[in-house]
Design a protein around this motif. Structure first.
Motif, short mmCIF file in Angstrom:
data_model
loop_
_atom_site.label_atom_id
_atom_site.label_comp_id
_atom_site.label_asym_id
_atom_site.label_seq_id
_atom_site.Cartn_x
_atom_site.Cartn_y
_atom_site.Cartn_z
N ARG A 31 28.16 -12.94 31.19
CA ARG A 31 27.66 -14.30 31.14
C ARG A 31 26.14 -14.28 30.94
O ARG A 31 25.46 -13.35 31.38
CB ARG A 31 27.99 -15.06 32.42
N ASN A 70 32.82 -19.76 29.26
CA ASN A 70 32.10 -19.43 28.03
C ASN A 70 31.66 -20.66 27.25
O ASN A 70 30.55 -20.70 26.70
CB ASN A 70 32.94 -18.51 27.16
N PHE A 436 35.89 -10.35 26.21
CA PHE A 436 36.13 -11.68 25.66
C PHE A 436 37.36 -11.67 24.75
O PHE A 436 37.75 -10.63 24.22
CB PHE A 436 34.93 -12.17 24.85
N ASN A 458 38.53 -18.06 24.34
CA ASN A 458 38.09 -17.71 25.69
C ASN A 458 38.57 -18.74 26.71
O ASN A 458 39.06 -18.40 27.79
CB ASN A 458 36.57 -17.60 25.74
#
Length: 478
Positions: A31, A70, A436, A458
């Motif tokens: 992240r 995401n 991912f 995602n």
């Protein structure tokens, strides 16, 4: 001129040795740093913390922590228009907003919106942005952040169609107008908040219905044409840009599939089924949130008409004599069976709320879609699943694996735990070391994939994990 497939495929290939690979042996979060996140929801952060604690497999927990937020972390651009929230949501590696993707990207956060003011602001902003976009051009599928800007998409700059300022790409896809109806209804159902459903929203809803009516093509082909110079046949529409012929039977003529590929036969069945469901949802919101009986009647009447046409013309018989939904038909007696990973797909109809999960016709169709009966169903060392002509052969889409798991998880009666567990294993093996989801990966080697940054996929993965945690938590204990 570079096309979309080459751009996103090349970008993915170059990233395989880049910084997205986790540092061994720990799974380090991918992240953005908190200060660099595009949008922050306290409710989403609490959900991540709570669910992660329940996942026994550290790799699966790491993937969930990367994927679920995401969209918020990387794709949301908040602003204001006329003093009201405005939310522009890009797909990820393409900095335009698709009506389809932006709706799907925010969908996983709907259950948290009632208790989170930040999320309510975000949804209000998205619903307003989508309405303004539809009023720019209801035939467009993608839009620019600046509504006065010309497209910056290299593959769309020279299209032969009526391109307007603010439009990124102008591929007519029935689902592009269905998704804003779907997410609006989802928001109303989750929150009871009538604020977004103002005159602007109603004007866009009427424009959507008018466009669907035009593309029933009862009185000629209507105003939409599209041609593109490309060495990929599915990037353009035949017959002077109007697409393949059809007989006007009440269904909605579609130019392109949700994967942005041209239809072979012009009545795309999953999108028409989605239109029926979305129009009925629109009618609910128009009545309940706006007390607009005229708009509700208009939406419901069109839904009933398309539904009747689907029942008469939208099915076909398989070689064993069993009836199933076709993928595309033309109203002239011709039908095509396949399934594409992009939603709306035949496999994804229950997820969208278009059919009951115990509907026999749909379950029979979905079973055939997940089999060699579907020419875009692939099996290999890495996984099995449905792909798309958009990414050629042998490429499996994680999105399809998620749909298969959700269908098994929410099957009538007992959940098919073995199928859900297998899908989770394929998804865990399919991220190519990045943490991912991707658009697609090779059936034999998941490190060969397209799109490193595909927020919709995602979010769908995050949605699956949340559903498993709520319904079958034992499958996450590792």
């Amino acid at each position: 001129m570079i096309d979309r497939r080459t751009l996103i495929g090349g970008a993915a290939a170059m990233s395989l040795t880049g910084p997205l690979r986790p540092a061994a042996p720990a799974f380090v979060s991918h992240r953005p740093k908190p200060a660099d996140r595009r949008f922050v929801s306290p409710a989403v952060e609490r959900e991540i913390a709570a669910v992660t604690k329940r996942i026994g497999d550290p790799e699966l927990a790491w993937m969930f922590g990367n994927c679920y937020p995401n969209t918020l972390d990387t794709t949301v651009f908040m602003g204001t228009v006329d003093g009201k929230p405005d939310a522009f949501v890009i797909t990820g590696d393409i900095d335009c907003m698709w009506l389809r993707d932006s709706s799907a990207q925010l969908h996983p956060y709907l259950p948290l919106a009632r208790k989170d003011a930040a999320l309510r602001t975000l949804f209000r902003g998205l619903i307003a942005r989508q309405a303004r976009s539809i009023l720019i051009d209801p035939y467009a599928n993608a839009f620019m952040h600046d509504p006065s800007a010309r497209t910056n998409l290299g593959w769309a700059m020279h299209d032969k169609t009526d391109m307007k300022p603010g439009v990124g790409e102008r591929k007519w896809e029935v689902d592009s107008l269905c998704y804003p109806m779907w997410i609006a209804h989802g928001y109303w159902e989750a929150t009871g908040d009538a604020v977004p459903f103002d005159a602007l929203w109603a004007d866009a809803a009427r424009a959507s219905i008018r466009t669907f009516r035009e593309q029933q093509r009862k009185d000629g082909p209507g105003p939409y044409r599209f041609q593109r110079a490309s060495n990929i046949p599915s990037e353009t529409m035949m017959l002077d840009g109007y697409g393949p012929p059809s007989r006007p039977v009440g269904m909605i003529h579609c130019g392109f599939r949700p994967a942005d590929d041209a239809c072979i036969l012009p009545f795309l069945i999953p999108s028409n089924i989605f239109a029926v469901s979305a129009l009925r949802k629109l009618a609910i919101v128009a009545n309940a949130a706006r007390h607009d009986a005229a708009l509700a009647r208009e939406a419901a009447a069109l839904a009933d008409e398309v539904d009747a046409a689907l029942r008469q013309y939208g099915t076909m018989r398989d070689t064993d004599g069993q009836t199933m939904w076709a993928y595309e038909v033309d109203g002239l007696g011709n039908a095509l069976f396949m399934d594409d990973a992009n939603v709306p797909s035949l496999s994804g109809l229950a997820y969208l709320g278009c059919v009951p999960r115990d509907d026999a016709l749909w379950r029979r169709t979905a079973e055939r879609a997940w089999s060699n009966r579907n020419p875009y169903f692939f099996k290999g060392k890495a996984a099995e699943g449905i792909g798309s002509p958009h990414t050629w052969l042998r490429q499996i889409w994680p999105m399809a694996i998620v749909m298969h798991a959700l269908n098994a998880l929410n099957a009538a009666g007992a959940s098919d735990d073995a199928t859900v567990a297998q899908c989770l294993a394929w998804l865990k093996a399919g991220h190519g070391g990045t943490g991912f989801m991707h658009e697609s990966f090779d059936q034999e080697d998941s490190t060969k994939f397209t799109r490193t940054w595909f927020a919709w996929a995602n979010g769908l993965f995050g949605e699956l994990i949340l559903d498993v945690a709520a319904r079958r938590p034992a499958l996450l204990k590792g």
